[in-house]
Design an enzyme around this catalytic site. Structure first.
Site, PDB file in Angstrom:
ATOM      1  N   HIS A   2       0.834  -1.195   0.000  1.00  0.00           N
ATOM      2  CA  HIS A   2       0.000   0.000   0.000  1.00  0.00           C
ATOM      3  C   HIS A   2       0.871   1.247   0.000  1.00  0.00           C
ATOM      4  O   HIS A   2       1.770   1.377   0.823  1.00  0.00           O
ATOM      5  CB  HIS A   2      -0.892   0.033   1.242  1.00  0.00           C
ATOM      6  N   TYR A  59       3.525   2.791  12.952  1.00  0.00           N
ATOM      7  CA  TYR A  59       3.615   3.816  11.923  1.00  0.00           C
ATOM      8  C   TYR A  59       3.475   5.201  12.573  1.00  0.00           C
ATOM      9  O   TYR A  59       2.507   5.464  13.280  1.00  0.00           O
ATOM     10  CB  TYR A  59       2.473   3.722  10.909  1.00  0.00           C
TER      11      TYR A  59
END
Length: 469
Positions: free
Chosen positions: A71, A134
Site C-alpha cells: 500500500h 507507523y
C-alpha cells in the site's frame, strides 16, 4: 534472534530515493529493553526530513506469516517494530524514473525506516505477536483512500522473495486482488501552486513548468490574496510548495492613501496568511522580494544586510520578508528591475526607438536587469537541488548600469542611435511629479545563488535575445 544493545544511531540509504533505514540504539538488561523510537533532533541531524508527524498507529499481528500490503498512501511514514521481527518490502509507486524500484530487509526493534509519500509499504511477520508501528504526517480519513496506490504482493516484476511463500501466508482478500505493476497508476507528486500566474514572472514560471502536470497556476481570479476563502477552501495537504509571484508593485501609487492600504494588504497581510498556511502544513514557501528593501547606500547588497526601505512599497516588501523568514521551509528570492512578458522598461524604450522619439532617462540609479526567465530558472534550481532555505539575491549577471545606459543599449540594438537617449538625475526627472523614493544603488551580490551551482545569464545576452523576439 536477539537484539544487539547499545548500537549507535546510524542511517543506510536504499535503492529507493528518499527511503532511509535507521539503526536505532536499544538499551537493555535482564528486565527488558528501552529505545528512543522517534528522536526528532538527533534524526534530523542525520538527514531525516522534518516531516511533522501527527498520528501514531500500531498494527498487531498474532501469527508469524501474516503479510500485509503493498500500500502506498498519500503521506510520509516513519516505521519501526515494537515487538517481534518482520520482513519488510517497499516498492516505489511514485511517478518518475525510480517507479518499480524495490528494497527489502529484515527488521526488529532496533530498526526503523522512513518511507516517503507514494512508496508502497508491505511486511511479513517472522514471529508470533509482532507489533508494527507507523508514525505518519497526516490524519487518516476515509476520504483519503481514493488517493491510495496498491500493488499485488505476488507481482512478478517486483519479484519480492517472501520468506514464507504467499500461498502459506495469512493474506487479506483485498491484498490478493491488487493489480500488477503494469496496471498500477503511479502516484503523482504533491502539487506546486504558483500565485500571480498572470504577471511577468508568473508567465515565465508557466513556461518553465510547461510540461509538469503537478503544477497549478493561479491568477487573481483563481486565488484572491485578499479573500479569506482562498486560504480555507484548498486541500493544502496535497501541496508541497507555494511560489508567491503575486505582489502590489505600483511603487508610486503606494505613496497615496489608497495605494498604501492596498500595498500593505497584498504585500504583508496576505503574505502573513499564506505563511501561516505553509507553516501549519509543512509547505515550502518561495516568496519573491525586491531591491526596494534597501536604501541603496551600499555599493552592493548582500542577503544578510540590514533592511533599510525608503518608501511604502519597500517597507511592505521588507515586512513581507520578515513574515516569510519565520517559516521553517522558505526561500526569499530578492530581485530587481524585472523584465518579462508584459509592460516593462525594455518594451517601452524599444517602442520609443521605433517611433524615433528621443527620451530623457534617469542616469544615477544603478543596478542590473532581471529577466523573468532567469528568475524562474533560479527558483526551479533552488527547489530541485534542495538548496539551504533562506534568502537568495537573483538578478542577471554583468556590469551594473544606469537606466540611461540600458536605454542606450536598447536604442542601439533596435537600430537607433545611442545619442538619442539623454541622461538626467532622479531629482530632475521627478521634479514636480509625485514619486516614491528609490534606492540609488540596486546592485545585488550574487555570490550565494552562484554557490548553489546556478549562474544567471549575462544581462546583455538576455537583452539581445529579448529584443530579437
Amino acid at each position: 534472534m536477539s537484539i544487539e544493545f547499545s548500537k549507535s544511531l546510524t542511517t543506510t540509504t536504499t535503492p529507493i530515493p528518499g527511503v532511509v533505514l535507521y539503526q536505532l540504539p536499544v538499551h537493555g538488561d535482564n528486565r527488558g529493553w528501552f529505545k528512543e523510537n522517534w528522536q526528532r533532533e538527533k534524526m534530523m541531524a542525520l538527514g531525516l526530513p522534518d516531516f511533522l508527524p501527527v498520528q501514531n498507529n500500531i498494527s498487531f499481528n498474532a501469527k508469524a506469516g501474516t503479510t500485509r500490503g503493498i500500500h502506498a498512501e498519500p503521506w510520509d511514514k516513519f516505521i519501526s517494530v515494537a515487538s517481534g521481527r518482520i520482513f519488510g518490502a517497499w516498492v516505489d509507486l511514485r511517478e518518475g524514473d525510480s517507479f518499480g524500484a524495490v528494497f527489502t530487509t529484515v527488521m526488529d526493534p532496533s530498526h526503523a525506516i522512513f518511507i516517503p509519500r507514494g512508496v508502497g509499504n508491505a511486511f511479513q511477520t517472522l514471529e508470533d505477536s509482532t507489533a508494527y508501528t507507523y508514525l505518519v504526517n497526516d490524519h487518516w480519513s476515509a476520504d483519503a483512500q481514493d488517493q491510495y496506490t496498491f500493488l499485488n504482493l505476488a507481482d512478478e516484476k517486483a519479484a519480492i522473495d517472501w520468506p514464507i511463500p504467499l500461498d502459506q501466508a495469512e493474506l487479506s482478500l483485498k491484498d490478493e486482488s491488487h493489480p500488477r505493476l503494469s496496471k498500477v497508476k503511479p502516484m503523482m507528486p504533491k502539487k506546486i501552486l504558483v500565485l500571480g500566474a498572470d504577471g511577468q514572472l508568473g508567465k515565465a514560471l508557466r513556461e518553465a513548468y510547461h510540461d509538469n502536470t503537478s503544477v497549478e497556476f493561479a491568477t487573481r481570479s483563481d486565488f484572491d490574496l485578499g479573500a479569506q476563502a482562498s486560504y480555507t477552501r484548498r486541500k493544502w495537504k496535497n501541496y508541497s510548495t507555494v511560489i508567491n509571484a503575486a505582489a502590489f508593485t505600483a511603487v508610486d501609487a503606494a505613496e497615496t492613501a489608497e495605494g498604501r492600504k492596498t500595498a500593505w494588504a497584498i504585500n504583508v497581510t496576505a503574505v502573513a496568511r499564506l505563511a501561516a498556511v505553509c507553516a501549519h502544513h509543512g509547505i515550502t514557501l518561495v516568496h519573491v522580494s525586491s531591491d526596494y528593501v534597501f536604501d541603496g547606500s551600499q555599493e552592493w547588497h548582500a542577503e544578510d544586510e540590514e533592511l533599510t526601505p525608503l518608501g511604502v512599497y519597500g517597507q511592505t516588501k521588507a515586512a513581507g520578508e520578515a513574515v516569510v523568514a519565520v517559516i521553517p521551509r522558505h526561500y526569499i528570492v530578492r530581485t530587481s528591475w524585472v523584465i518579462g512578458e508584459g509592460k516593462n522598461f525594455v518594451r517601452t524604450m524599444a517602442s520609443l526607438a521605433r517611433q524615433g522619439i528621443a527620451p530623457t532617462v534617469v542616469n544615477d540609479q544603478i543596478g542590473r536587469l532581471s529577466f523573468a526567465q532567469d528568475i524562474a530558472a533560479g527558483i526551479l534550481h533552488l527547489l530541485q537541488t534542495g538548496a539551504d532555505f533562506g534568502v537568495y539575491n537573483l538578478t542577471n549577471t554583468g556590469e551594473p548600469q544606469s537606466w540611461a545606459d540600458i536605454a542606450a543599449d536598447i536604442y542601439e540594438l533596435s537600430g537607433a542611435s545611442r545619442d538619442h537617449v539623454t541622461g538626467v538625475s532622479t531629482q530632475v526627472y521627478f521634479e514636480g511629479k509625485p514619486a516614491a523614493p528609490r534606492p540609488m544603488n540596486s546592485v545585488l551580490d550574487l555570490s550565494r545563488i552562484k554557490a548553489t551551482g546556478f549562474i544567471p545569464a549575462h544581462s546583455q545576452q538576455r537583452l539581445t535575445e529579448y529584443l530579437a523576439k
